[in-house]
Design a protein around this motif. Structure first.
Motif, mmCIF file in Angstrom:
data_model
loop_
_atom_site.group_PDB
_atom_site.id
_atom_site.type_symbol
_atom_site.label_atom_id
_atom_site.label_comp_id
_atom_site.label_asym_id
_atom_site.label_seq_id
_atom_site.Cartn_x
_atom_site.Cartn_y
_atom_site.Cartn_z
ATOM 1 N N LEU A 106 -2.861 -9.809 32.546
ATOM 2 C CA LEU A 106 -4.130 -10.173 33.181
ATOM 3 C C LEU A 106 -3.989 -11.359 34.119
ATOM 4 C CD1 LEU A 106 -6.618 -9.631 30.202
ATOM 5 C CD2 LEU A 106 -6.407 -8.256 32.291
ATOM 6 N N ASN A 107 -2.852 -12.034 34.095
ATOM 7 C CA ASN A 107 -2.562 -13.063 35.094
ATOM 8 C C ASN A 107 -2.218 -12.453 36.443
ATOM 9 O OD1 ASN A 107 -2.822 -15.348 33.337
ATOM 10 N ND2 ASN A 107 -0.818 -14.853 32.461
ATOM 11 N N TYR A 108 -1.984 -11.142 36.463
ATOM 12 C CA TYR A 108 -1.499 -10.480 37.676
ATOM 13 C C TYR A 108 -2.370 -9.313 38.136
ATOM 14 C CZ TYR A 108 2.725 -13.005 36.313
ATOM 15 O OH TYR A 108 3.617 -13.982 35.957
ATOM 16 N N VAL A 109 -3.313 -8.874 37.305
ATOM 17 C CA VAL A 109 -4.195 -7.770 37.688
ATOM 18 C C VAL A 109 -5.620 -8.098 37.291
ATOM 19 C CG1 VAL A 109 -2.385 -6.025 37.415
ATOM 20 C CG2 VAL A 109 -3.920 -6.515 35.494
ATOM 21 N N ASP A 110 -6.580 -7.410 37.914
ATOM 22 C CA ASP A 110 -7.970 -7.503 37.492
ATOM 23 C C ASP A 110 -8.145 -6.642 36.239
ATOM 24 O OD1 ASP A 110 -8.553 -9.093 39.718
ATOM 25 O OD2 ASP A 110 -8.986 -7.333 40.951
ATOM 26 N N GLU A 111 -9.116 -6.996 35.430
ATOM 27 C CA GLU A 111 -9.337 -6.252 34.190
ATOM 28 C C GLU A 111 -9.603 -4.776 34.455
ATOM 29 O OE1 GLU A 111 -11.905 -6.762 30.044
ATOM 30 O OE2 GLU A 111 -11.978 -8.285 31.623
ATOM 31 N N SER A 112 -10.231 -4.483 35.589
ATOM 32 C CA SER A 112 -10.540 -3.089 35.924
ATOM 33 C C SER A 112 -9.285 -2.262 36.194
ATOM 34 C CB SER A 112 -11.452 -3.031 37.148
ATOM 35 O OG SER A 112 -10.818 -3.616 38.276
ATOM 36 N N GLN A 113 -8.163 -2.912 36.466
ATOM 37 C CA GLN A 113 -6.905 -2.197 36.724
ATOM 38 C C GLN A 113 -6.151 -1.855 35.442
ATOM 39 O OE1 GLN A 113 -5.932 -5.386 39.993
ATOM 40 N NE2 GLN A 113 -4.384 -3.778 40.133
ATOM 41 N N LEU A 114 -6.603 -2.403 34.315
ATOM 42 C CA LEU A 114 -5.830 -2.302 33.076
ATOM 43 C C LEU A 114 -6.409 -1.241 32.143
ATOM 44 C CD1 LEU A 114 -3.535 -3.453 31.331
ATOM 45 C CD2 LEU A 114 -5.159 -5.141 30.453
ATOM 46 N N THR A 115 -5.559 -0.342 31.686
ATOM 47 C CA THR A 115 -5.906 0.656 30.677
ATOM 48 C C THR A 115 -5.153 0.325 29.397
ATOM 49 O OG1 THR A 115 -6.267 2.411 32.300
ATOM 50 C CG2 THR A 115 -5.768 3.103 30.043
ATOM 51 N N LEU A 116 -5.861 0.363 28.257
ATOM 52 C CA LEU A 116 -5.248 0.036 26.980
ATOM 53 C C LEU A 116 -5.312 1.222 26.034
ATOM 54 C CD1 LEU A 116 -6.706 -3.547 26.385
ATOM 55 C CD2 LEU A 116 -4.459 -2.948 27.303
ATOM 56 N N PHE A 117 -4.183 1.507 25.376
ATOM 57 C CA PHE A 117 -4.125 2.515 24.325
ATOM 58 C C PHE A 117 -3.691 1.843 23.032
ATOM 59 C CE2 PHE A 117 -3.366 5.562 27.967
ATOM 60 C CZ PHE A 117 -4.548 6.275 27.784
ATOM 61 N N ASP A 118 -3.599 2.641 21.962
ATOM 62 C CA ASP A 118 -3.163 2.088 20.683
ATOM 63 C C ASP A 118 -1.653 2.115 20.534
ATOM 64 O OD1 ASP A 118 -3.246 4.871 20.609
ATOM 65 O OD2 ASP A 118 -3.663 4.965 18.461
ATOM 66 N N VAL A 119 -0.951 2.984 21.271
ATOM 67 C CA VAL A 119 0.509 3.078 21.201
ATOM 68 C C VAL A 119 1.069 3.272 22.607
ATOM 69 C CG1 VAL A 119 0.627 3.947 18.833
ATOM 70 C CG2 VAL A 119 0.351 5.561 20.708
ATOM 71 N N TYR A 120 2.322 2.837 22.804
ATOM 72 C CA TYR A 120 2.925 2.882 24.142
ATOM 73 C C TYR A 120 3.277 4.295 24.592
ATOM 74 C CZ TYR A 120 3.176 -2.190 24.241
ATOM 75 O OH TYR A 120 2.838 -3.512 24.267
ATOM 76 N N SER A 121 3.485 5.209 23.663
ATOM 77 C CA SER A 121 3.803 6.571 24.072
ATOM 78 C C SER A 121 2.662 7.188 24.871
ATOM 79 C CB SER A 121 4.133 7.424 22.850
ATOM 80 O OG SER A 121 3.104 7.358 21.894
ATOM 81 N N LYS A 122 1.426 6.780 24.580
ATOM 82 C CA LYS A 122 0.289 7.278 25.355
ATOM 83 C C LYS A 122 0.317 6.717 26.778
ATOM 84 C CE LYS A 122 -2.736 8.102 21.398
ATOM 85 N NZ LYS A 122 -4.027 7.768 20.731
ATOM 86 N N CYS A 123 0.779 5.471 26.924
ATOM 87 C CA CYS A 123 0.949 4.905 28.267
ATOM 88 C C CYS A 123 2.007 5.685 29.049
ATOM 89 C CB CYS A 123 1.353 3.440 28.171
ATOM 90 S SG CYS A 123 0.018 2.300 27.738
ATOM 91 N N ALA A 124 3.105 6.026 28.383
ATOM 92 C CA ALA A 124 4.161 6.789 29.055
ATOM 93 C C ALA A 124 3.642 8.159 29.484
ATOM 94 C CB ALA A 124 5.369 6.937 28.128
ATOM 95 N N ASP A 125 2.844 8.792 28.635
ATOM 96 C CA ASP A 125 2.256 10.076 28.998
ATOM 97 C C ASP A 125 1.331 9.927 30.199
ATOM 98 O OD1 ASP A 125 3.570 11.317 26.925
ATOM 99 O OD2 ASP A 125 1.851 11.272 25.563
ATOM 100 N N ALA A 126 0.531 8.859 30.220
ATOM 101 C CA ALA A 126 -0.389 8.628 31.338
ATOM 102 C C ALA A 126 0.360 8.351 32.638
ATOM 103 C CB ALA A 126 -1.327 7.468 31.001
ATOM 104 N N LEU A 127 1.499 7.663 32.535
ATOM 105 C CA LEU A 127 2.311 7.414 33.724
ATOM 106 C C LEU A 127 2.894 8.717 34.252
ATOM 107 C CD1 LEU A 127 3.631 5.311 35.632
ATOM 108 C CD2 LEU A 127 5.527 5.184 33.994
ATOM 109 N N ARG A 128 3.349 9.556 33.370
ATOM 110 C CA ARG A 128 3.954 10.826 33.760
ATOM 111 C C ARG A 128 2.942 11.732 34.456
ATOM 112 N NH1 ARG A 128 8.667 12.998 31.803
ATOM 113 N NH2 ARG A 128 8.675 11.507 30.065
ATOM 114 N N THR A 129 1.668 11.664 34.054
ATOM 115 C CA THR A 129 0.634 12.540 34.611
ATOM 116 C C THR A 129 -0.197 11.855 35.693
ATOM 117 O OG1 THR A 129 -0.842 11.900 32.777
ATOM 118 C CG2 THR A 129 0.469 13.912 32.503
ATOM 119 N N ASN A 130 0.300 10.723 36.206
ATOM 120 C CA ASN A 130 -0.323 10.009 37.328
ATOM 121 C C ASN A 130 -1.707 9.441 37.013
ATOM 122 O OD1 ASN A 130 1.784 10.459 39.385
ATOM 123 N ND2 ASN A 130 1.171 12.609 39.211
#
Length: 296
Positions: free
Chosen positions: A183-207
């Motif tokens: 949050l020192n580098y992005v606005d809160e609106s740019q940040l998506t939070l999940f409960d586990v990192y594998s969901k972040c990896a899936d979201a990155l893969r699907t754009n």
């Protein structure tokens, strides 16, 4: 070995890594050669005496982080955190068959310790002053650094300073140190939070997001498992000392764990645990045990 989950949400599938020391049935590399322990070996009333007497221990770790704590196809967690935890348990005379592993995502680590649902948490758990208000930390046993993972064809993200201006959509995990630092580098609106990192990896893969941020060695595991789809962008930009979380104020147990960590380093078990787990995927040299913090 027994297992249970704290979350009803299934962890997204991550292809299992071959981590030699963490397979089922064989002797753990990090626990090998441990001297037998009994309750009488420890001060009466101590956590060590209680655990040695019952002959079992409940340990919180993560199930979705390649190289550190990843649940394999056999249902067992594997990784550097897991091997460190097994080594500590072995010093209590507890075999890996008598460890109950509890999936412990970032946002519940303090809670499960305070409620006594686990005896310790070994889960890429960064030591910081805020968390010290609620738990006691042994260690650190490893120092990582926060980084960014992007798709391999991305040329926009070059480091954290490039994120805000580009409107980069970043993903991290709720309750984690990286989710706060970014949050020192992005606005809160740019940040998506999940409960586990594998969901972040899936979201990155699907754009659905453009970058994932957590510690470099964790991201390197996802990069290695991505078939060339992901890469790291820029250098690390924080220091993340990983500690073992236990009940607040249990100084004797903290000192016991620190002694076990020192013995793991001097015996070579620490290096063996790294090289058979995270060392197989991380593009870093085998670390040495960091300087341990005083127990308080």
């Amino acid at each position: 070995m027994r297992f249970r989950r704290l979350s009803a949400i299934a962890v997204s599938a991550v292809a299992a890594l071959t981590l030699a020391a963490c397979g089922g049935g064989g002797e753990s590399s990090s626990g090998g050669g441990a001297e037998p322990a009994a309750a009488s070996d420890f001060p009466e009333g101590s956590t060590m005496a209680r655990l040695a007497q019952q002959g079992s221990i409940t340990i919180g770790t993560k199930f979705d982080q390649p190289g550190f704590g990843l649940q394999g196809l056999d249902g067992k967690p594997a990784g550097f955190d897991v091997e460190i935890a097994k080594y500590v348990a072995s010093k209590l005379g507890i075999s890996e068959d008598n460890i109950e592993w509890v999936e412990t995502p970032s946002q519940v680590r303090e809670e499960v310790i305070e409620q006594g649902r686990v005896d310790m948490v070994v889960a890429t758990y960064t030591i910081n002053d805020e968390r010290k208000q609620r738990v006691t930390f042994a260690g650190p046993y490893y120092e990582a650094g926060q980084a960014l993972m992007v798709r391999s064809d991305d040329t926009t993200v070059t480091g954290p300073d490039s994120l805000r201006a580009a409107g980069t959509r970043v993903c991290s995990v709720a309750g984690s140190t990286p989710s706060q630092e970014i949050l020192n580098y992005v606005d809160e609106s740019q940040l998506t939070l999940f409960d586990v990192y594998s969901k972040c990896a899936d979201a990155l893969r699907t754009n659905q997001v453009d970058a994932v941020t957590t510690d470099n060695v964790i991201l390197l595991g996802f990069v290695a498992d991505s078939d060339g789809a992901f890469k790291l962008a820029g250098d690390t930009f924080t220091k993340e000392p990983y500690g073992i979380g236990i009940k607040k104020g249990d100084v004797a147990f903290c000192e016991f764990i620190n002694q076990a960590l020192q013995e793991a380093q001097s015996s070579g078990a620490y290096a063996e645990a790294w090289e058979s787990t995270a060392g197989q995927i991380a593009e870093v040299t085998t670390p040495s045990l960091p300087e341990l913090e005083p127990c308080a």
